[in-house]
Design an enzyme around this catalytic site. Structure first.
Site, mmCIF file in Angstrom:
data_model
loop_
_atom_site.group_PDB
_atom_site.id
_atom_site.type_symbol
_atom_site.label_atom_id
_atom_site.label_comp_id
_atom_site.label_asym_id
_atom_site.label_seq_id
_atom_site.Cartn_x
_atom_site.Cartn_y
_atom_site.Cartn_z
ATOM 1 N N VAL A 224 0.839 -1.199 0.000
ATOM 2 C CA VAL A 224 0.000 0.000 0.000
ATOM 3 C C VAL A 224 0.875 1.250 0.000
ATOM 4 O O VAL A 224 0.610 2.240 -0.681
ATOM 5 C CB VAL A 224 -0.956 -0.007 1.208
ATOM 6 C CG1 VAL A 224 -1.709 1.318 1.313
ATOM 7 C CG2 VAL A 224 -1.935 -1.160 1.100
ATOM 8 N N ASP B 257 -2.049 24.498 -41.502
ATOM 9 C CA ASP B 257 -2.709 24.988 -42.694
ATOM 10 C C ASP B 257 -2.233 26.418 -42.949
ATOM 11 O O ASP B 257 -1.871 27.127 -42.013
ATOM 12 C CB ASP B 257 -4.229 24.964 -42.477
ATOM 13 C CG ASP B 257 -5.004 25.215 -43.757
ATOM 14 O OD1 ASP B 257 -4.530 24.800 -44.816
ATOM 15 O OD2 ASP B 257 -6.075 25.828 -43.686
ATOM 16 N N ASP C 43 -9.472 19.473 -42.805
ATOM 17 C CA ASP C 43 -8.407 19.242 -41.830
ATOM 18 C C ASP C 43 -8.801 18.237 -40.749
ATOM 19 O O ASP C 43 -7.933 17.713 -40.047
ATOM 20 C CB ASP C 43 -8.034 20.565 -41.138
ATOM 21 C CG ASP C 43 -7.515 21.605 -42.103
ATOM 22 O OD1 ASP C 43 -6.774 21.212 -43.025
ATOM 23 O OD2 ASP C 43 -7.847 22.787 -41.958
ATOM 24 N N GLU D 286 -1.209 6.999 -3.773
ATOM 25 C CA GLU D 286 -2.649 7.065 -4.051
ATOM 26 C C GLU D 286 -3.081 8.396 -4.664
ATOM 27 O O GLU D 286 -4.035 8.465 -5.422
ATOM 28 C CB GLU D 286 -3.446 6.824 -2.755
ATOM 29 C CG GLU D 286 -3.369 5.397 -2.221
ATOM 30 C CD GLU D 286 -2.162 5.181 -1.320
ATOM 31 O OE1 GLU D 286 -1.311 6.083 -1.261
ATOM 32 O OE2 GLU D 286 -2.070 4.123 -0.691
ATOM 33 N N ASP E 178 -8.471 24.666 -39.909
ATOM 34 C CA ASP E 178 -9.772 25.262 -39.636
ATOM 35 C C ASP E 178 -10.895 24.679 -40.473
ATOM 36 O O ASP E 178 -12.059 24.886 -40.175
ATOM 37 C CB ASP E 178 -9.726 26.781 -39.841
ATOM 38 C CG ASP E 178 -9.238 27.168 -41.233
ATOM 39 O OD1 ASP E 178 -9.016 26.260 -42.061
ATOM 40 O OD2 ASP E 178 -9.072 28.367 -41.503
ATOM 41 N N ILE F 227 2.375 2.532 -3.401
ATOM 42 C CA ILE F 227 1.504 3.140 -4.413
ATOM 43 C C ILE F 227 1.133 4.549 -3.979
ATOM 44 O O ILE F 227 0.478 4.734 -2.965
ATOM 45 C CB ILE F 227 0.224 2.302 -4.599
ATOM 46 C CG1 ILE F 227 0.591 0.873 -5.030
ATOM 47 C CG2 ILE F 227 -0.696 2.949 -5.625
ATOM 48 C CD1 ILE F 227 -0.548 -0.084 -4.985
ATOM 49 N N GLU G 98 9.453 5.718 2.855
ATOM 50 C CA GLU G 98 8.529 4.962 3.709
ATOM 51 C C GLU G 98 8.794 3.457 3.608
ATOM 52 O O GLU G 98 8.807 2.739 4.621
ATOM 53 C CB GLU G 98 7.089 5.259 3.289
ATOM 54 C CG GLU G 98 6.661 6.709 3.475
ATOM 55 C CD GLU G 98 5.398 7.044 2.694
ATOM 56 O OE1 GLU G 98 4.616 6.112 2.434
ATOM 57 O OE2 GLU G 98 5.208 8.209 2.331
#
Length: 897
Positions: free
Chosen positions: A280, A327, A639, A285, A635, A283, A704
């Protein structure tokens, strides 16, 4: 079927219709039953439930769901509820984003004409365009939208605006003659065809429907939109990679702790619970939530810079874009034809000003002149305004042309010389007009001056007007049009065209008193050739600097346009897009290449001209196959497929069609290419900030894990209880990590190239920084725990509180180190006040958990004595300042040597 190659009689026979009577109602119903309605089909869409459930397929989310299950099995229901809340929030955010994303085909449908004039049962009737079938005869006039693909059979001064399909800014003049060429003819050059969704800007016409629904040019685009696959973003790839790494580490650590504990004599059940607690802890969270928050904050900043993000991961994707496919029309240019050069009698003048701004100056070389001092120049401008149907209209913030853009350019050039419509109306009267015709390629008016003298004024294609002229104005005199003068005029036409200028010639002819002219043919002969006006759709003034800034940042800009090759090449050169030796390709050459051939040269091509939607898609895919992260701007409807298939689709907000916007990930509110540069900088900064808080979160979690792992190996009690670990992950990690998402960019952010699209999240030394800082945080926390535990072995809870406080403070000091790629000493900590306040808040929350009696039983904490705070602060400062100090010392040593 190449309808443009056939005579109208052949088309009539092929589709089994009659121009004299049209189809019958029975024939229409039969064809509708056989081929369906004239509408665009949509691909099946997933239900809302399936779309919502799809949000939980992401690997990182699955890891979090597993963590929720583990926490529930351990009886840590608060932990399970907290993790589940994060998962659901992310699921809903993704769901609502995707529900808005697939509206492209609906927008395409809206481009179909709602009503059309169709010839059936020997009479003209109005009918919904969806009921058109192949073989219908339809007619249309200025302002109408074409309801299907048609082969023209009768036209009168017909011009159709096709920019949504072809990218060409100027309306196309149509005719009815067959076009027979060896190569395929692009949409923009099929001048005897009209296409669904395009707009009639001038004249009128009649045509036979030869394509409906998905069998139209618009339908082909709709199919491309359905089949174009939306790309997974680099951020999504990296988070998936990170999730796999974390779950692998968690499983290995769980197994390792269980094995070591059992070997050391602990019970299997006890060690299993300890191992699961480590899983735990491994990960983070809060990571998905913090990524979402960082992207959302970036979106808010980008709105202030005129860019709207439609899909959150697109913000980060911009940061690693290596190619921008843009373009030309309306994106890099102003979409406003402007006269820049005038030629008459061997002399060339230039005129300043761009767009429809009526302020400008005339020059002969470098010298400013007054047109009124040059008779032929004054005549050229005057006649350009007289033989003209356009007018200017002022809006709140702009000037627009009502009429043909080419005529608008001639009108603006005249106004710059003081020759407005109102001014000339007092001196001349238009007696007769012979409208422009695609077959003649000319327009003429008969004009009467104040003295009652009449004359013909004609404008048109230079080569055509030259063919009906018998004299020329040269040195302010009318000279016979000899071969010598004709060659000089042709040389001038070629010179202007080579500079990508669209050319319009002007001529005139005096009439005898009371002479009646009844036809175009009678008016348009024996003219005096006055001169030529050259015009261009000018580049946006800010685009050149934006292109250069992108180049400095290692980003290649490619121009993709439906315009002619010479024009595209000239604009690209002006903007600094086309370097010396850079390649230019047109649609014909592109059609003959397969994808592999294009891949071999795509890195050397900077300009693509006269391209179709399929070409744009091919270009994007070829670039992607070469490893590029492609941003596609545009535009028009044409496209949209390439925008959708690209890694980051960018649509124009003002001139962009709904189709382009719905297919895009990013919409520019100001249609400004320069805004892309600001968006790229923001995207790069967001990714760097994401790296910062990944570095912070994972270094904290490594600390940890190592605290608990080393304690197991040393046969010590657990230094932290599971609720303390989760508190650190969600609170101490969360607030500062979010504040890192608001960090300002470092100074060299736009001075280096884009990162490689396959670059891992731990690249550039990030993995080493995480492990080394995490190792020191773990050692320092364990050392503080051991000192207090050995001092009083009977007070385990107090020793765990010391470890908890040391871990929290070590992480809060480390967060300032994460702001720089170098060390904590290289950035001002007060530059990001959000981070300062986040750290202060985390410290206050930690003190509440430690000293507030009602929370002490929940978090298994005890009030820390003042003397032990010296131990806590001293040990928590070691991980950051030990490595930062050694790095600073080594840098100084290198500088001295």
């Amino acid at each position: 079927m190449k309808w443009y190659e056939l005579m109208s009689e052949e088309v009539e026979k092929k589709v089994n219709t009659s121009l004299s009577s049209g189809l019958t109602d029975q024939e229409v119903k039969q064809r509708q039953k056989q081929f369906g309605y004239n509408e665009l089909k949509e691909a099946e869409r997933p239900s809302a439930l399936l779309l919502f459930l799809a949000q939980f397929k992401d690997f990182m989310v699955l890891v979090l769901l597993a963590a929720t299950l583990v926490s529930g099995l351990l009886g840590e229901y608060i932990d399970a509820i907290a993790i589940m809340a994060i998962v659901l929030i992310n699921g809903f955010l993704g769901f609502f984003q995707e529900r808005k994303a697939e509206k492209s085909l609906q927008a395409l449908k809206e481009l179909s004409a709602p009503q059309v004039n169709v010839f059936r049962n020997n009479e003209w009737v109005r009918t919904p365009s969806k009921e058109l079938v192949v073989g219908d005869i339809i007619k249309f006039t200025s302002g109408d939208r074409i309801g299907a693909d048609i082969r023209l059979v009768n036209v009168k001064s017909l011009e159709i605006e096709e920019s949504a399909l072809t990218g060409e800014s100027v309306p196309v003049t149509k005719h009815v003659e067959p076009i027979r060429e060896n190569d395929d003819v692009s949409l923009g050059d099929q001048e005897n065809m009209a296409f669904m969704g395009t707009m009639v800007t001038r004249g009128s016409g009649v045509g036979i429907v030869v394509g409906t629904g998905m069998n139209t040019a618009m339908g082909q685009i709709a199919e491309l939109l359905q089949t174009a696959q939306a790309m997974i973003t680099p951020l999504q790839r990296r988070l998936e990679q990170l999730g796999k790494i974390l779950i692998t580490v968690a499983l290995i650590l769980t197994l390792l702790v269980v094995i070591v504990g059992v070997i050391n004599g602990h019970e299997v059940y006890e060690m299993f619970l300890a191992g699961v607690s480590l899983a735990v802890a491994a990960i983070p969270e809060g990571l998905p939530a913090i990524v979402t928050v960082a992207l959302s904050l970036g979106v808010q900043r980008m709105i202030k810079k005129n860019a709207i993000v439609r899909r959150l991961p697109a913000v980060e994707t911009l940061g690693c874009a290596s190619v921008i496919c843009s373009d030309k029309t309306g994106t890099m240019t102003q979409n406003k034809m402007t006269v820049t050069h005038l030629w008459s009698g061997g002399k060339t003048w230039t005129v300043s000003g761009t767009g429809y701004d009526v302020n400008g100056y005339f020059f002969a070389g470098e010298t400013e002149i007054k047109p009124s001092d040059h008779k032929t120049l004054q005549q050229l401008l005057t006649f350009g305004v007289l033989c003209n149907n356009a007018s200017l209209k002022r809006t709140d913030d702009d000037i627009i042309v009502d009429g043909d853009p080419t005529e608008g350019a001639l009108l603006v050039a005249g106004i710059k010389a003081g020759l407005s419509n109102d001014f000339l109306a007092n001196q001349f009267e238009i007696v007769e007009e012979f409208p422009f015709d695609s077959a003649r390629k000319m327009m003429s008016v008969i004009v009467k001056d104040r003295s009652g003298n009449q004359f013909v004024v004609t404008k048109g294609a230079p080569d055509v007007l030259l063919g009906v002229s018998k004299s020329v104005l040269w040195d302010y005199k009318q000279q016979p049009l000899s071969g010598e003068y004709e060659n000089k005029i042709k040389h001038a036409i070629e010179g202007l065209a080579s500079n990508a200028l669209r050319t319009i010639a002007v001529g005139f002819k005096p009439l005898r008193p009371n002479q009646q002219v009844v036809s175009e043919r009678e008016a348009e002969n024996d003219l005096t050739f006055i001169g030529i006006q050259g015009m261009i759709d000018p580049p946006r003034p800010e685009v050149k600097a934006a292109v250069k800034e992108c180049k400095d940042a290692g980003i290649k800009t490619i121009m993709i346009t439906g315009d002619h090759l010479i024009t595209a090449k000239a604009i690209a050169t002006q903007l600094g897009i086309l370097p010396a030796g850079g390649k230019v390709l047109d649609g014909n050459a592109l059609s003959k290449m397969d994808v592999e051939e294009l891949e071999n040269i795509v890195d050397d091509v900077y300009v693509y001209a006269r391209v179709s939607p399929e070409h744009k898609l091919k270009i994007v895919k070829a670039l992607q196959s070469r490893g590029h992260i492609v941003a596609m701007t545009g535009d028009g409807v044409n496209d949209a497929p390439a925008i959708k298939a690209s890694d980051i689709g960018i649509a124009m907000g003002i001139t962009g069609t709904d189709v382009a916007k719905e297919a895009s990930s990013l919409v520019l509110l100001d249609d400004n290419f320069a805004t892309i540069r600001a968006a790229i900088k923001e995207g790069r900064n967001i990714y760097e900030n994401i790296r910062k808080f990944i570095r912070y979160l994972l270094a904290s979690n490594v600390g940890e894990i190592l605290v608990m792992l080393f304690a197991m190996l040393m046969a010590l009690p657990l230094p932290l209880v599971p609720i303390q670990i989760l508190w650190v992950n969600l609170v101490t990690d969360g607030l500062p990590a979010m504040a890192l998402g608001l960090d300002q960019p470092e100074g060299n952010l736009m001075k280096h190239g884009p990162r490689h699209p396959k670059e891992g999240v731990f690249a550039r030394g990030l993995g080493w920084k995480i492990i080394s800082r995490g190792f020191l945080i773990g050692i320092a926390t364990l050392a503080a725990f051991m000192v207090v535990y050995h001092r009083d072995p009977n007070n385990l809870g107090y020793a765990q509180t010391i470890a908890f406080a040391t871990l929290v403070l070590a992480q809060l000091i480390h967060v300032f180190d994460c702001r720089s790629e170098r060390s904590i000493f290289h950035r001002n900590p007060f530059q990001n006040m959000y981070l300062v306040w986040a750290v202060i808040s985390s410290i206050v929350l930690m003190l509440i958990v430690i000293y507030y009696p009602p929370l002490q039983p929940v978090f298994k904490t005890y009030a820390i004595e003042p003397r032990d705070w010296l131990l806590v602060i001293g040990m928590s400062a070691i991980p950051t300042f030990l490595l930062a100090g050694s790095l600073l010392t080594s840098k100084r040593s290198e500088a001295r040597s």
